[in-house]
Scaffold this motif. Structure first.
Motif, mmCIF file in Angstrom:
data_model
loop_
_atom_site.group_PDB
_atom_site.id
_atom_site.type_symbol
_atom_site.label_atom_id
_atom_site.label_comp_id
_atom_site.label_asym_id
_atom_site.label_seq_id
_atom_site.Cartn_x
_atom_site.Cartn_y
_atom_site.Cartn_z
ATOM 1 N N ARG A 1 0.809 -1.170 0.147
ATOM 2 C CA ARG A 1 -0.256 0.198 0.372
ATOM 3 C C ARG A 1 0.905 1.566 0.011
ATOM 4 O O ARG A 1 0.371 1.991 -0.669
ATOM 5 C CB ARG A 1 -1.170 0.113 1.515
ATOM 6 C CG ARG A 1 -2.383 -0.513 1.187
ATOM 7 C CD ARG A 1 -3.275 -0.709 2.462
ATOM 8 N NE ARG A 1 -4.334 -1.661 2.336
ATOM 9 C CZ ARG A 1 -5.284 -0.784 2.842
ATOM 10 N NH1 ARG A 1 -5.012 -0.772 4.079
ATOM 11 N NH2 ARG A 1 -6.305 -1.553 2.445
ATOM 12 N N GLN A 2 1.849 1.274 0.588
ATOM 13 C CA GLN A 2 2.728 2.489 1.059
ATOM 14 C C GLN A 2 3.361 2.308 -0.331
ATOM 15 O O GLN A 2 3.377 3.865 -0.887
ATOM 16 C CB GLN A 2 3.525 2.758 1.759
ATOM 17 C CG GLN A 2 3.256 2.187 3.570
ATOM 18 C CD GLN A 2 3.814 2.238 4.291
ATOM 19 O OE1 GLN A 2 4.645 1.109 5.177
ATOM 20 N NE2 GLN A 2 3.856 2.996 5.477
ATOM 21 N N GLY B 1 0.652 2.690 -3.216
ATOM 22 C CA GLY B 1 -0.729 3.014 -3.281
ATOM 23 C C GLY B 1 -2.072 2.193 -4.219
ATOM 24 O O GLY B 1 -2.315 1.352 -3.682
#
Length: 437
Positions: free
Chosen positions: A309-310, A313
């Motif tokens: 996710r980081q 995204g």
């Protein structure tokens, strides 16, 4: 904290009951459009329904959205043999292609459900151009010695002088075939760590990549990439086993950082060879659900889902799978035989018990930032790995989690069944949940 009825109503409003046909996955497939990574979890390592559902979802993503790789919570060299099989290379049968999964728990991938999936994948790939064939790859780092041996075997064919250099670089690994024993000796000063030699070997392979492919053509890309990732495994596995006894760095963080690094590298590799670089991941919920939404963040732990996710995204979709009761394939002790064990009904203050109370049985639940506020509450969530210990159910298998922060979507199957291992001669007795472990 809001009344327990509030999340109950939120689930009843948002959940979509499964009908047992292909339309069950359409909402998830719609969510997957435009994503580069779809991470499909599991609440246990031994539930047949989770494997079948992930297979069906993956097939739809491959056929309809151009995903061209499947990355699993398995070791890199073990999964590479499966990759060769699904690419139509070599003379293995499907069952033989799975036979390199020898390390406990071998049944996690040597089972009937995964066998059927790779047979389907080989059939799908038949007749496709090499760059369009879907591959299967391992994300894990436990294969310290097998990966070192694979690097040397590759160099014996590609560059015999470098093969001898690799033997010298990996010399500190010699004489100890147990990675944990190596880690203890390296961490306590009983032997020199293999770290520096392993790093030098990895850097050398990266330096030589362009020249080797230039000499041998694009067909050499796959074999060189296999070797380079094995060299990366040696570097990261050496650190992992050494830190098991060093107590300075979380080995959980080292492992999941390696998985994230491998996934990113794999996407770039698939693009270089002419594919889409879009990947489906199969691993446990504890790796794929964002750790920032669980009690793990209090211990300073991250996981693959959080890192993806980081780093990625919006192009990432995290999907959890849960169950309330049934049976699971698991062991009672490390290196123990697989058993079919009864799953105790989930604790009353857990997400699984809440899902059960809705009476929906099997359903799809969209989550993520758009979920209603009650689904961000913190409740217990169950995780069963390769061991299942009903006698210590609360302490061994539950953690606090905000389900909507953890996943973008979730499938719940109220009562599930156990995997069938492909291990002749290994009994899998059905055990009652109240028997001693």
């Amino acid at each position: 904290m809001a009344s327990p009825l509030t999340p109950f109503l939120a689930v009843r409003e948002a959940a979509q009951r499964l009908q047992g046909n292909a339309s069950d996955y359409e909402p998830l497939l719609d969510m997957a459009r435009g994503k580069d990574f779809v991470l499909l979890g599991e609440a246990t390592h031994g539930t047949a329904e989770f494997y079948r559902m992930r297979a069906q979802i993956t097939q739809s993503l491959v056929r309809g959205q151009g995903f061209d790789a499947v990355a699993i919570e398995g070791d890199w060299p073990d999964a590479w043999r499966v990759n060769r099989y699904v690419q139509g290379e070599g003379n293995d049968s499907a069952e033989e292609a799975l036979s390199d999964f020898e390390r406990f728990p071998s049944w996690m991938w040597r089972n009937r459900e995964f066998l059927a999936f790779i047979e389907w994948l080989r059939g799908h790939n038949a007749g496709l151009a090499p760059e369009r064939r879907v591959g299967v790859y391992g994300l894990d780092l436990y294969s310290l010695y097998r990966s070192a041996e694979a690097v040397i075997r590759y160099l014996e064919r590609a560059d015999p002088l470098q093969a001898e250099a690799a033997r010298q670089h990996y010399a500190a690994l010699d004489h100890v075939r147990d990675p944990a024993a190596y880690g203890y000796q390296a961490a306590t000063g009983l032997r020199a760590p293999a770290r520096d030699g392993a790093i030098r070997q990895l850097l050398q392979l990266r330096t030589d990549e362009a020249a080797y492919i230039s000499r041998n053509g694009l067909a050499a890309m796959d074999s060189h990439y296999f070797a380079e990732r094995n060299a990366t495994v040696v570097v990261n596995a050496e650190a992992y086993y050494r830190e098991m006894f060093g107590r300075r760095i979380s080995t959980w963080n080292l492992r999941d950082a390696h998985m994230a690094q491998t996934l990113s590298s794999l996407a770039a590799y698939r693009l270089r060879r002419g594919g889409s670089g879009r990947i489906v991941v199969w691993a446990h919920n504890s790796h794929l659900g964002d750790a920032r939404a669980t009690e793990s963040q209090l211990r300073g732990e991250w996981n693959l889902g959080q890192l993806v996710r980081q780093q990625a995204g919006a192009p990432a979709l995290l999907v959890g799978f849960t169950t309330y009761t049934g049976h699971v394939c698991a062991a009672s002790e490390w290196d123990g035989d697989p058993e079919h064990k009864a799953v105790v009904p989930a604790l009353h203050d857990s997400w699984e018990a809440l899902f059960h109370s809705t009476g929906l049985d099997r359903f799809f639940l969209p989550l993520g930032p758009q979920a209603s506020h009650p689904l961000f509450e913190v409740m217990l969530e169950r995780a069963i790995g390769v061991l299942y210990l009903p006698r210590t159910e609360r302490a061994s298998h539950y953690f606090d989690a905000s389900i909507a922060g953890q996943f973008d979507a979730l499938f719940h199957v109220d009562e599930t069944t156990a995997l069938e291992p492909l291990q002749p001669g290994h009994p899998v007795p059905v055990l009652d949940s109240d028997r001693p472990d």
